[in-house]
Design a protein around this motif. Structure first.
Motif, PDB file in Angstrom:
ATOM      1  N   TRP A   1       4.115  -6.246 -25.902  1.00 17.86           N
ATOM      2  CA  TRP A   1       4.983  -5.060 -25.864  1.00 17.86           C
ATOM      3  C   TRP A   1       6.183  -5.323 -24.965  1.00 17.86           C
ATOM      4  O   TRP A   1       7.305  -4.951 -25.275  1.00 17.86           O
ATOM      5  CB  TRP A   1       4.205  -3.843 -25.352  1.00 17.86           C
ATOM      6  CG  TRP A   1       3.204  -3.352 -26.331  1.00 17.86           C
ATOM      7  CD1 TRP A   1       1.851  -3.539 -26.279  1.00 17.86           C
ATOM      8  CD2 TRP A   1       3.451  -2.616 -27.538  1.00 17.86           C
ATOM      9  NE1 TRP A   1       1.248  -2.963 -27.375  1.00 17.86           N
ATOM     10  CE2 TRP A   1       2.202  -2.390 -28.164  1.00 17.86           C
ATOM     11  CE3 TRP A   1       4.618  -2.126 -28.146  1.00 17.86           C
ATOM     12  CZ2 TRP A   1       2.078  -1.695 -29.360  1.00 17.86           C
ATOM     13  CZ3 TRP A   1       4.487  -1.434 -29.346  1.00 17.86           C
ATOM     14  CH2 TRP A   1       3.227  -1.226 -29.944  1.00 17.86           C
ATOM     15  N   LEU A   2       5.884  -5.978 -23.849  1.00 19.30           N
ATOM     16  CA  LEU A   2       6.947  -6.286 -22.885  1.00 19.30           C
ATOM     17  C   LEU A   2       8.007  -7.190 -23.524  1.00 19.30           C
ATOM     18  O   LEU A   2       9.211  -6.935 -23.413  1.00 19.30           O
ATOM     19  CB  LEU A   2       6.316  -7.007 -21.686  1.00 19.30           C
ATOM     20  CG  LEU A   2       6.859  -6.670 -20.310  1.00 19.30           C
ATOM     21  CD1 LEU A   2       6.494  -5.244 -19.953  1.00 19.30           C
ATOM     22  CD2 LEU A   2       6.293  -7.640 -19.273  1.00 19.30           C
ATOM     23  N   VAL A   3       7.535  -8.223 -24.206  1.00 22.01           N
ATOM     24  CA  VAL A   3       8.467  -9.176 -24.839  1.00 22.01           C
ATOM     25  C   VAL A   3       9.271  -8.484 -25.928  1.00 22.01           C
ATOM     26  O   VAL A   3      10.490  -8.675 -26.037  1.00 22.01           O
ATOM     27  CB  VAL A   3       7.696 -10.384 -25.417  1.00 22.01           C
ATOM     28  CG1 VAL A   3       8.619 -11.264 -26.247  1.00 22.01           C
ATOM     29  CG2 VAL A   3       7.063 -11.186 -24.297  1.00 22.01           C
ATOM     30  N   MET A   4       8.590  -7.636 -26.705  1.00 22.42           N
ATOM     31  CA  MET A   4       9.310  -6.937 -27.786  1.00 22.42           C
ATOM     32  C   MET A   4      10.362  -5.993 -27.205  1.00 22.42           C
ATOM     33  O   MET A   4      11.469  -5.882 -27.735  1.00 22.42           O
ATOM     34  CB  MET A   4       8.320  -6.165 -28.662  1.00 22.42           C
ATOM     35  CG  MET A   4       7.471  -7.064 -29.530  1.00 22.42           C
ATOM     36  SD  MET A   4       6.600  -6.162 -30.824  1.00 22.42           S
ATOM     37  CE  MET A   4       5.511  -5.158 -29.874  1.00 22.42           C
ATOM     38  N   LEU A   5       9.992  -5.335 -26.117  1.00 27.08           N
ATOM     39  CA  LEU A   5      10.943  -4.419 -25.470  1.00 27.08           C
ATOM     40  C   LEU A   5      12.154  -5.200 -24.955  1.00 27.08           C
ATOM     41  O   LEU A   5      13.307  -4.791 -25.155  1.00 27.08           O
ATOM     42  CB  LEU A   5      10.249  -3.690 -24.316  1.00 27.08           C
ATOM     43  CG  LEU A   5      11.025  -2.504 -23.749  1.00 27.08           C
ATOM     44  CD1 LEU A   5      11.044  -1.359 -24.758  1.00 27.08           C
ATOM     45  CD2 LEU A   5      10.414  -2.031 -22.431  1.00 27.08           C
ATOM     46  N   ALA A   6      11.881  -6.338 -24.317  1.00 28.31           N
ATOM     47  CA  ALA A   6      12.980  -7.177 -23.818  1.00 28.31           C
ATOM     48  C   ALA A   6      13.872  -7.616 -24.971  1.00 28.31           C
ATOM     49  O   ALA A   6      15.107  -7.631 -24.861  1.00 28.31           O
ATOM     50  CB  ALA A   6      12.420  -8.391 -23.085  1.00 28.31           C
TER      51      ALA A   6
ATOM     52  N   LEU B   1      14.330  -6.027 -27.776  1.00 30.35           N
ATOM     53  CA  LEU B   1      15.092  -4.864 -28.230  1.00 30.35           C
ATOM     54  C   LEU B   1      16.284  -4.618 -27.312  1.00 30.35           C
ATOM     55  O   LEU B   1      17.398  -4.325 -27.780  1.00 30.35           O
ATOM     56  CB  LEU B   1      14.179  -3.641 -28.241  1.00 30.35           C
ATOM     57  CG  LEU B   1      14.610  -2.496 -29.157  1.00 30.35           C
ATOM     58  CD1 LEU B   1      14.627  -2.949 -30.603  1.00 30.35           C
ATOM     59  CD2 LEU B   1      13.685  -1.298 -28.974  1.00 30.35           C
ATOM     60  N   VAL B   2      16.057  -4.757 -26.010  1.00 26.24           N
ATOM     61  CA  VAL B   2      17.145  -4.571 -25.043  1.00 26.24           C
ATOM     62  C   VAL B   2      18.236  -5.616 -25.285  1.00 26.24           C
ATOM     63  O   VAL B   2      19.428  -5.308 -25.268  1.00 26.24           O
ATOM     64  CB  VAL B   2      16.611  -4.662 -23.594  1.00 26.24           C
ATOM     65  CG1 VAL B   2      17.775  -4.717 -22.608  1.00 26.24           C
ATOM     66  CG2 VAL B   2      15.718  -3.468 -23.290  1.00 26.24           C
ATOM     67  N   ALA B   3      17.798  -6.855 -25.550  1.00 23.82           N
ATOM     68  CA  ALA B   3      18.771  -7.927 -25.790  1.00 23.82           C
ATOM     69  C   ALA B   3      19.617  -7.620 -27.024  1.00 23.82           C
ATOM     70  O   ALA B   3      20.835  -7.798 -27.025  1.00 23.82           O
ATOM     71  CB  ALA B   3      18.046  -9.261 -25.960  1.00 23.82           C
ATOM     72  N   VAL B   4      18.953  -7.149 -28.079  1.00 24.29           N
ATOM     73  CA  VAL B   4      19.688  -6.817 -29.307  1.00 24.29           C
ATOM     74  C   VAL B   4      20.665  -5.674 -29.040  1.00 24.29           C
ATOM     75  O   VAL B   4      21.830  -5.716 -29.452  1.00 24.29           O
ATOM     76  CB  VAL B   4      18.717  -6.433 -30.444  1.00 24.29           C
ATOM     77  CG1 VAL B   4      19.488  -5.941 -31.655  1.00 24.29           C
ATOM     78  CG2 VAL B   4      17.866  -7.626 -30.829  1.00 24.29           C
ATOM     79  N   ALA B   5      20.180  -4.659 -28.316  1.00 21.75           N
ATOM     80  CA  ALA B   5      21.036  -3.513 -28.020  1.00 21.75           C
ATOM     81  C   ALA B   5      22.237  -3.940 -27.177  1.00 21.75           C
ATOM     82  O   ALA B   5      23.362  -3.487 -27.395  1.00 21.75           O
ATOM     83  CB  ALA B   5      20.238  -2.438 -27.291  1.00 21.75           C
TER      84      ALA B   5
ATOM     85  N   ALA C   1      17.629  -9.747 -36.522  1.00 22.93           N
ATOM     86  CA  ALA C   1      16.761 -10.424 -37.486  1.00 22.93           C
ATOM     87  C   ALA C   1      15.690 -11.223 -36.757  1.00 22.93           C
ATOM     88  O   ALA C   1      14.529 -11.243 -37.168  1.00 22.93           O
ATOM     89  CB  ALA C   1      17.585 -11.332 -38.387  1.00 22.93           C
ATOM     90  N   ALA C   2      16.083 -11.880 -35.656  1.00 21.96           N
ATOM     91  CA  ALA C   2      15.120 -12.674 -34.881  1.00 21.96           C
ATOM     92  C   ALA C   2      14.004 -11.777 -34.355  1.00 21.96           C
ATOM     93  O   ALA C   2      12.820 -12.123 -34.425  1.00 21.96           O
ATOM     94  CB  ALA C   2      15.820 -13.391 -33.724  1.00 21.96           C
ATOM     95  N   LEU C   3      14.396 -10.618 -33.857  1.00 18.91           N
ATOM     96  CA  LEU C   3      13.390  -9.689 -33.312  1.00 18.91           C
ATOM     97  C   LEU C   3      12.447  -9.227 -34.418  1.00 18.91           C
ATOM     98  O   LEU C   3      11.225  -9.301 -34.296  1.00 18.91           O
ATOM     99  CB  LEU C   3      14.097  -8.497 -32.667  1.00 18.91           C
ATOM    100  CG  LEU C   3      13.179  -7.464 -32.015  1.00 18.91           C
ATOM    101  CD1 LEU C   3      12.418  -8.072 -30.861  1.00 18.91           C
ATOM    102  CD2 LEU C   3      13.980  -6.261 -31.541  1.00 18.91           C
TER     103      LEU C   3
END
Lengths: 129, 199
Positions: A14-19, A21-25, B180-182
């Motif tokens: 969850w932590l990695v996915m959240l990070a 998401l933040v990076a994409v944002a 896409a990577a995510l």
């Protein structure tokens, strides 16, 4: 079904996915910012008649063979406000905001091009992806 | 190097080896000119996984993509599984063999696409080397997958910027590639986790 899949995730996932998401944002603004244009270059018959910084509003009249082309500059953008040409292509293009964007009033031999910070786009007429 | 040779010859050599269970290790039979390479269980495993990954690469090449560079990267599921079960070394072999053989089969060998794959794979593997040291109770295949996907896209963007499109304009697409990577990182990670659970 969906609960099965959720059980595959561990706390750190969850932590990695959240990070992620933040990076994409954080990267999202890049999609729209094409590098700010800071100069409007006005040419007649291929020679530069004026270089207007895109910082303060201004209007410029350029005389061509058909009449007067009016260039309008506002902070961060520029356009051809009016032109005597028959088809009005350069006027209909509206406001130019991106570096290297260009409006050409061919009948009246006038062009308006924005340029970005030095070297940005230097050497390229256009880029396709 | 030895592992590469044995792994790549496994498909041809497997039957011959099976007939005589313990061939002399790597010794050429003088007169006949037949060279027997010792094929270990690890080599066979690598070859089997690599074959699966190559099949996924080919299948994926048939899927149309709206943007060059945006692909699900299904073959990475195999990498994740091998990493989890057999460690980084074997995962690296499987991945690099897949990139090489996959590009040959798709006709992209030494084309820009090949170097993009190679760079992406190399950076992913580097990140996976670190990520696989994370405590497994906390960080599962999904973490590995997402981190590797971001490394993959970062490597590719670097190559594209330096070589293929030498203009900062490519970075405008960063959010698309990162998104896409995510997305595909999570999906691939979940699939890998599911397959690992089923044993």
């Amino acid at each position: 079904m969906s609960r099965d899949w959720l059980e595959l995730l561990r706390p750190g996932d969850w932590l990695v996915m959240l990070a992620g998401l933040v990076a994409v944002a954080a990267a999202l603004p890049l999609l729209w910012r094409g590098g700010a244009a800071d100069l409007a270059v006005v040419k007649r018959d291929g020679t530069v008649v004026a270089e207007l910084p895109l910082t303060q509003p201004r209007k410029l009249d350029v005389a061509g063979p058909l009449g007067t082309t009016v260039i309008e500059v506002q902070p961060g953008r520029a356009r051809v406000a009016s032109d005597p040409g028959p088809r009005q292509y350069c006027v209909l293009q509206g406001w130019l905001t991106r570096p290297n964007a260009i409006a050409i009033c061919a009948p009246n031999h006038v062009s308006l091009q924005l340029s970005g910070p030095r070297s940005d786009g230097g050497g390229y007429d256009s880029l396709n992806y | 190097m030895g592992a590469a040779m044995t792994a790549s010859t496994t498909e041809r050599g497997a039957d011959a080896v099976r007939e005589q269970p313990s061939p002399p290790p790597g010794r050429g039979a003088g007169g006949g000119g037949v060279i027997e390479l010792e094929v270990t269980a690890v080599d066979r495993r690598i070859a089997r996984y690599a074959a699966a990954a190559i099949v996924l690469t080919i299948a994926e090449a048939a899927i149309p993509s709206p943007l060059p560079g945006v692909k699900p990267g299904l073959a990475n599921i195999v990498t994740l599984i091998v990493l989890w079960r057999h460690g980084w070394r074997e995962a690296a072999w499987v991945t690099l063999l897949r990139v090489l053989a996959g590009s040959l089969l798709v006709g992209q060998f030494l084309a820009p696409g090949f170097f993009l794959s190679l760079t992406g794979a190399a950076l992913s593997l580097a990140v996976l080397a670190l990520a696989s040291r994370l405590p497994r109770n906390w960080f599962g295949p999904v973490s590995h997958s997402v981190l590797a996907a971001f490394a993959h896209i970062a490597g590719q963007l670097m190559v594209v910027r330096l070589w293929l499109v030498p203009h900062d304009g490519v970075f405008h697409l960063t959010p698309v590639f990162a998104g896409a990577a995510l997305l595909f990182g999570i999906v691939n990670g979940l699939i890998a986790a599911k397959l690992l659970e089923e044993k």
